[in-house]
Motif scaffolding. Structure first.
Motif, PDB file in Angstrom:
ATOM      1  N   ALA A 118       5.946   6.553   1.685  1.00 18.44           N
ATOM      2  CA  ALA A 118       4.945   6.333   2.749  1.00 18.44           C
ATOM      3  C   ALA A 118       4.204   5.050   2.390  1.00 18.44           C
ATOM      4  O   ALA A 118       3.262   5.070   1.585  1.00 18.44           O
ATOM      5  CB  ALA A 118       3.989   7.523   2.835  1.00 18.44           C
ATOM      6  N   ASN A 119       4.629   3.953   2.931  1.00 15.64           N
ATOM      7  CA  ASN A 119       4.090   2.670   2.449  1.00 15.64           C
ATOM      8  C   ASN A 119       3.992   1.617   3.543  1.00 15.64           C
ATOM      9  O   ASN A 119       4.687   1.690   4.560  1.00 15.64           O
ATOM     10  CB  ASN A 119       4.996   2.125   1.331  1.00 15.64           C
ATOM     11  CG  ASN A 119       6.339   1.646   1.865  1.00 15.64           C
ATOM     12  OD1 ASN A 119       6.443   0.602   2.509  1.00 15.64           O
ATOM     13  ND2 ASN A 119       7.400   2.409   1.630  1.00 15.64           N
ATOM     14  N   TRP A 120       3.126   0.664   3.318  1.00 16.80           N
ATOM     15  CA  TRP A 120       3.104  -0.561   4.124  1.00 16.80           C
ATOM     16  C   TRP A 120       3.150  -1.768   3.195  1.00 16.80           C
ATOM     17  O   TRP A 120       2.335  -1.866   2.275  1.00 16.80           O
ATOM     18  CB  TRP A 120       1.813  -0.694   4.944  1.00 16.80           C
ATOM     19  CG  TRP A 120       1.700   0.052   6.229  1.00 16.80           C
ATOM     20  CD1 TRP A 120       0.670   0.874   6.584  1.00 16.80           C
ATOM     21  CD2 TRP A 120       2.596   0.010   7.346  1.00 16.80           C
ATOM     22  NE1 TRP A 120       0.881   1.364   7.855  1.00 16.80           N
ATOM     23  CE2 TRP A 120       2.057   0.849   8.344  1.00 16.80           C
ATOM     24  CE3 TRP A 120       3.813  -0.635   7.615  1.00 16.80           C
ATOM     25  CZ2 TRP A 120       2.670   1.062   9.578  1.00 16.80           C
ATOM     26  CZ3 TRP A 120       4.427  -0.426   8.833  1.00 16.80           C
ATOM     27  CH2 TRP A 120       3.860   0.409   9.793  1.00 16.80           C
ATOM     28  N   THR A 121       4.075  -2.699   3.429  1.00 11.64           N
ATOM     29  CA  THR A 121       3.929  -4.025   2.853  1.00 11.64           C
ATOM     30  C   THR A 121       3.025  -4.777   3.822  1.00 11.64           C
ATOM     31  O   THR A 121       3.293  -4.817   5.026  1.00 11.64           O
ATOM     32  CB  THR A 121       5.297  -4.738   2.750  1.00 11.64           C
ATOM     33  OG1 THR A 121       6.127  -3.987   1.877  1.00 11.64           O
ATOM     34  CG2 THR A 121       5.146  -6.149   2.206  1.00 11.64           C
ATOM     35  N   ILE A 122       1.939  -5.327   3.283  1.00 14.64           N
ATOM     36  CA  ILE A 122       0.932  -5.963   4.148  1.00 14.64           C
ATOM     37  C   ILE A 122       0.814  -7.439   3.788  1.00 14.64           C
ATOM     38  O   ILE A 122       0.590  -7.774   2.622  1.00 14.64           O
ATOM     39  CB  ILE A 122      -0.450  -5.287   3.961  1.00 14.64           C
ATOM     40  CG1 ILE A 122      -0.358  -3.796   4.334  1.00 14.64           C
ATOM     41  CG2 ILE A 122      -1.517  -5.995   4.796  1.00 14.64           C
ATOM     42  CD1 ILE A 122      -1.643  -3.025   4.041  1.00 14.64           C
ATOM     43  N   ALA A 177       0.843  -1.201   0.000  1.00 22.89           N
ATOM     44  CA  ALA A 177       0.000   0.000   0.000  1.00 22.89           C
ATOM     45  C   ALA A 177       0.881   1.255   0.000  1.00 22.89           C
ATOM     46  O   ALA A 177       1.891   1.303   0.720  1.00 22.89           O
ATOM     47  CB  ALA A 177      -0.894   0.004   1.236  1.00 22.89           C
ATOM     48  N   ILE A 178       0.479   2.223  -0.803  1.00 24.85           N
ATOM     49  CA  ILE A 178       1.236   3.484  -0.881  1.00 24.85           C
ATOM     50  C   ILE A 178       0.292   4.625  -0.501  1.00 24.85           C
ATOM     51  O   ILE A 178      -0.841   4.697  -1.005  1.00 24.85           O
ATOM     52  CB  ILE A 178       1.767   3.699  -2.316  1.00 24.85           C
ATOM     53  CG1 ILE A 178       2.760   2.578  -2.649  1.00 24.85           C
ATOM     54  CG2 ILE A 178       2.443   5.056  -2.460  1.00 24.85           C
ATOM     55  CD1 ILE A 178       3.127   2.511  -4.117  1.00 24.85           C
ATOM     56  N   PHE A 179       0.766   5.482   0.395  1.00 25.08           N
ATOM     57  CA  PHE A 179      -0.091   6.568   0.898  1.00 25.08           C
ATOM     58  C   PHE A 179       0.420   7.925   0.399  1.00 25.08           C
ATOM     59  O   PHE A 179       1.616   8.077   0.129  1.00 25.08           O
ATOM     60  CB  PHE A 179      -0.108   6.550   2.440  1.00 25.08           C
ATOM     61  CG  PHE A 179      -0.695   5.280   2.989  1.00 25.08           C
ATOM     62  CD1 PHE A 179      -2.061   5.157   3.174  1.00 25.08           C
ATOM     63  CD2 PHE A 179       0.116   4.183   3.274  1.00 25.08           C
ATOM     64  CE1 PHE A 179      -2.615   3.981   3.649  1.00 25.08           C
ATOM     65  CE2 PHE A 179      -0.428   3.002   3.754  1.00 25.08           C
ATOM     66  CZ  PHE A 179      -1.796   2.905   3.947  1.00 25.08           C
ATOM     67  N   LEU A 227       4.821  -3.976   7.393  1.00 21.77           N
ATOM     68  CA  LEU A 227       6.244  -3.601   7.403  1.00 21.77           C
ATOM     69  C   LEU A 227       6.456  -2.423   6.472  1.00 21.77           C
ATOM     70  O   LEU A 227       6.070  -2.474   5.305  1.00 21.77           O
ATOM     71  CB  LEU A 227       7.094  -4.792   6.933  1.00 21.77           C
ATOM     72  CG  LEU A 227       8.562  -4.485   6.624  1.00 21.77           C
ATOM     73  CD1 LEU A 227       9.314  -4.090   7.900  1.00 21.77           C
ATOM     74  CD2 LEU A 227       9.247  -5.694   5.988  1.00 21.77           C
ATOM     75  N   ARG A 228       7.092  -1.379   6.995  1.00 19.46           N
ATOM     76  CA  ARG A 228       7.489  -0.274   6.132  1.00 19.46           C
ATOM     77  C   ARG A 228       9.004  -0.337   5.951  1.00 19.46           C
ATOM     78  O   ARG A 228       9.760  -0.282   6.916  1.00 19.46           O
ATOM     79  CB  ARG A 228       7.104   1.057   6.764  1.00 19.46           C
ATOM     80  CG  ARG A 228       7.357   2.274   5.862  1.00 19.46           C
ATOM     81  CD  ARG A 228       8.729   2.881   6.041  1.00 19.46           C
ATOM     82  NE  ARG A 228       8.901   4.009   5.119  1.00 19.46           N
ATOM     83  CZ  ARG A 228       9.949   4.828   5.104  1.00 19.46           C
ATOM     84  NH1 ARG A 228      10.942   4.632   5.926  1.00 19.46           N
ATOM     85  NH2 ARG A 228      10.035   5.817   4.239  1.00 19.46           N
ATOM     86  N   MET A 229       9.427  -0.484   4.691  1.00 20.31           N
ATOM     87  CA  MET A 229      10.851  -0.389   4.381  1.00 20.31           C
ATOM     88  C   MET A 229      11.050   0.831   3.502  1.00 20.31           C
ATOM     89  O   MET A 229      10.172   1.153   2.698  1.00 20.31           O
ATOM     90  CB  MET A 229      11.307  -1.615   3.590  1.00 20.31           C
ATOM     91  CG  MET A 229      11.431  -2.856   4.407  1.00 20.31           C
ATOM     92  SD  MET A 229      12.332  -4.116   3.491  1.00 20.31           S
ATOM     93  CE  MET A 229      11.225  -4.498   2.186  1.00 20.31           C
ATOM     94  N   PRO A 230      12.223   1.467   3.595  1.00 25.58           N
ATOM     95  CA  PRO A 230      12.475   2.559   2.659  1.00 25.58           C
ATOM     96  C   PRO A 230      12.542   1.998   1.231  1.00 25.58           C
ATOM     97  O   PRO A 230      12.995   0.868   1.042  1.00 25.58           O
ATOM     98  CB  PRO A 230      13.830   3.112   3.099  1.00 25.58           C
ATOM     99  CG  PRO A 230      14.378   2.167   4.093  1.00 25.58           C
ATOM    100  CD  PRO A 230      13.307   1.228   4.525  1.00 25.58           C
TER     101      PRO A 230
END
Ligand code: FAD
Length: 562
Positions: A331-335, A269-271, A294-297
């Motif tokens: 600004a992201n989450w790997t879900i 997901a990208i915010f 998990l948020r990774m750069p």
């Protein structure tokens, strides 16, 4: 007593050697410099090396006990001969190197007990059962262990008893400081003590046995880092997963990938902003729909999705990196969603999509292969080795352990600390402006750490790594971003009132169990510190965080390592 050899390195006395050989057998005691050098290797993984990659201090001997009783006998022998010791489980990274010239390294690799108790959702492990072995055995029963970011080769026992314990799947596998159940411990005096249910001979299933709970006392958040005796066996929690058996692996090293099990989805997901990401996080956690967040750069995602540094650079220039690896998508989450039935999966999937859309987010396009690579690295916790390859030297920041309210500020602080040095021409590995890895613990609070990539062969780059490392603490002192998670050694005392009386309390524990400081480490507290010094150290904060002092300290570390 240890003596000194021609190069002024301390050596084992003949009497101490004879006693150690009597306890363990000559085969399991060595002071051969060729072997000792392997225990003094500071490659820049976890610490910052000096120019030659050797730690400045080598152990005077390495011993390999096979039982708890042998560990106790070795410790008593150290005491008789005025020697210090340092436990060593797998020695992944440089945190197990000895820190005083009179130290013996107790290498626990012969103690690799591993027993799964599936009905109790736990395992009993020794120090040399690795996360990889534990995970493979647990999966046979539809269970999983927590694997910290260090990846598959570290010791979950060392992690759970002695050193931090945070990892990317903490949303559903908690963190190892909370996963330790009953324990067996050889004190710095050589006494064997069991805690929790094991203390009553009832098995290893509960950490709080008869009497007061002692787990927090022995480790707290950071852990004793080898400064409080040797842990030889623990019970550790396992967590149910939605599949059983061996994980399928496709492709070739380094681009291994795994197909997703049934009723499992990996979304990215990208915010539009960190504020939007934060609000979405509160909703995702409230509805309890994500197995992992998990948020990774973006550049770390890119290093994982490309086979080599050359491919990463080429695709960055061509603009062909996949969406999750592009800088504008930070600004992201790997879900990861792992459900037990198609109906549950539909509900989770729809809920996640609805929440992300509600907060202005969208999902990145990924090929099945890219999804498989990300899933493989997430499920096996191999991200660190994949990401490490970009520069060969890696350390981390202060860590934020606090509410998700701090998410935007943590990223902003990460940028402030790194942006200049990670920009083209800077002294750190070129990358995203911030390098924050972020994830939730148990659906509630946030962990964030800003990864520092330096070139271990280049003094200016090592100094930049040190500047970022020390600079993070200085920045936290001036303008705190939540609670500082990675406080260790003297930094705790300088940080002072912000962490209450934690160092003073840990010092009492250390002094009570180890008044002669035989269990020697720099990763715990400074032992036996006079109360007046305890009072003075916090007053040093403005001095230590001033630009000239930071400059001098980082130059020194760049030259000599830590
Ligand atoms: C690149 C890298 C990434 C990492 N990422 C993470 C991360 O994301 N999260 C995290 O929590 N940690 C992380 N770590 C640290 C990691 O937790 C530890 O390295 C690991 O958990 C400990 O296992 P080990 O076998 O390497 O321990 P060792 O290196 O053998 O020892 C680690 C420390 O624990 C002490 N110790 C070891 N065994 C015992 C014992 N039996 N009794 C008492 N003391 C003992 C040692 O003296 C030393 O201080 C990372 C380390 C590296 C190098």
């Amino acid at each position: 007593m240890a003596r000194k050899n021609a190069k002024h390195r301390m050596v084992l006395s003949p009497q101490a050697r004879t006693e150690l050989e009597t306890i363990l057998g000559a085969r399991y005691v060595t002071d051969d410099p060729a072997l000792l050098s392997g225990y003094a290797w500071n490659t820049g993984v976890g610490k910052i090396p000096g120019g030659d990659k050797f730690a400045p201090i080598w152990p005077i001997a390495v011993v390999l006990p096979a039982t708890t009783e042998e560990v106790a006998a070795v410790i008593k022998c150290c005491k008789r001969h005025g020697l210090s010791f340092r436990p060593h489980s797998t020695g992944y990274g440089s945190m197990g190197c000895v820190t005083s010239p009179d130290s013996i390294c107790i290498d626990l690799r012969r103690m690799n007990h591993l027993e799964i108790l599936p009905e109790d959702r736990m395992a009993v492990i020794g120090p040399y059962a690795t996360a990889n072995q534990l995970q493979a055995e647990a999966h046979k029963h539809g269970l999983a262990c927590h694997v910290v970011g260090a990846g598959p080769s570290h010791s979950p026992l060392a992690s759970a008893t002695s050193l931090i314990g945070v990892g990317i799947t903490s949303q559903f596998t908690s963190a190892n400081m909370r996963n330790m159940l009953a324990w067996e411990w050889v004190t710095p005096e050589g006494e064997i003590i069991r805690g929790g249910s094991a203390a009553s001979g009832m098995g290893w299933y509960a950490s709080d046995g008869p009497g007061p709970g002692t787990r927090g006392l022995l480790r707290g958040f950071f852990g004793g880092g080898g400064g409080i005796g040797v842990f030889t066996r623990i019970g550790i929690k396992l967590f149910p997963i939605n599949h059983k058996g061996k994980m399928e692996t496709l492709g070739q090293v380094p681009q291994l990938r795994s197909p997703l099990p049934p009723n499992t989805a990996l979304l990215h997901a990208i915010f539009p902003s960190y504020d939007a990401q934060r609000s979405a996080t509160f909703d995702l956690l409230q509805d309890d729909v994500c197995t992992v967040l998990l948020r990774m750069p973006p550049n770390h995602v890119g290093w994982t999705l490309t086979e080599s540094n050359a491919e990463f650079v080429r695709r960055t220039r061509d603009g062909t990196l996949p969406e999750p690896a592009r800088p504008e998508n930070s600004a992201n989450w790997t879900i990861l969603i792992a459900s037990r039935s198609a109906a549950e999966h539909r509900w989770r999937h729809d809920t996640v999509r609805e929440i992300v859309a509600h907060h202005g987010g969208r999902f990145a396009e990924m090929t099945t292969e890219e999804e498989g690579v990300l899933y493989h690295n997430l499920a096996t916790s191999q991200y660190v080795p994949r990401v490490l390859r970009a520069s060969g030297g890696i350390t981390t920041s202060f860590g934020v352990l606090d509410s998700f309210h701090f998410l935007p500020k943590a990223v902003e602080m990460g940028e402030m600390m790194l942006a200049e040095d990670t920009a083209p021409g800077g002294d750190l590995c070129e990358g995203s402006p911030d390098e924050q890895w972020i994830w939730p613990h148990e659906g509630r609070y946030m962990w964030a750490e800003n990864i520092i990539h330096f070139d271990a062969t280049n003094e200016a780059s090592r100094a930049a790594g040190a500047r970022a490392l020390i600079g993070h603490f200085a920045a936290q002192w001036k303008d705190p971003v939540g609670m500082t998670g990675l406080l260790v050694g003297p930094i705790q005392d300088v940080t002072g009132p912000r962490i209450g009386k934690a160092p003073a309390f840990a010092r009492k524990v250390k002094t009570y169990f180890d008044k002669d400081d035989r269990s020697k480490t720099k990763e715990y507290v400074i032992p036996n510190m006079p109360p007046v010094v305890e009072k003075i150290l916090p007053a040093l904060r403005p001095v230590l965080s001033s630009a000239p002092v930071l400059h001098i300290l980082s130059k020194l570390v760049g030259k000599n390592g830590i």
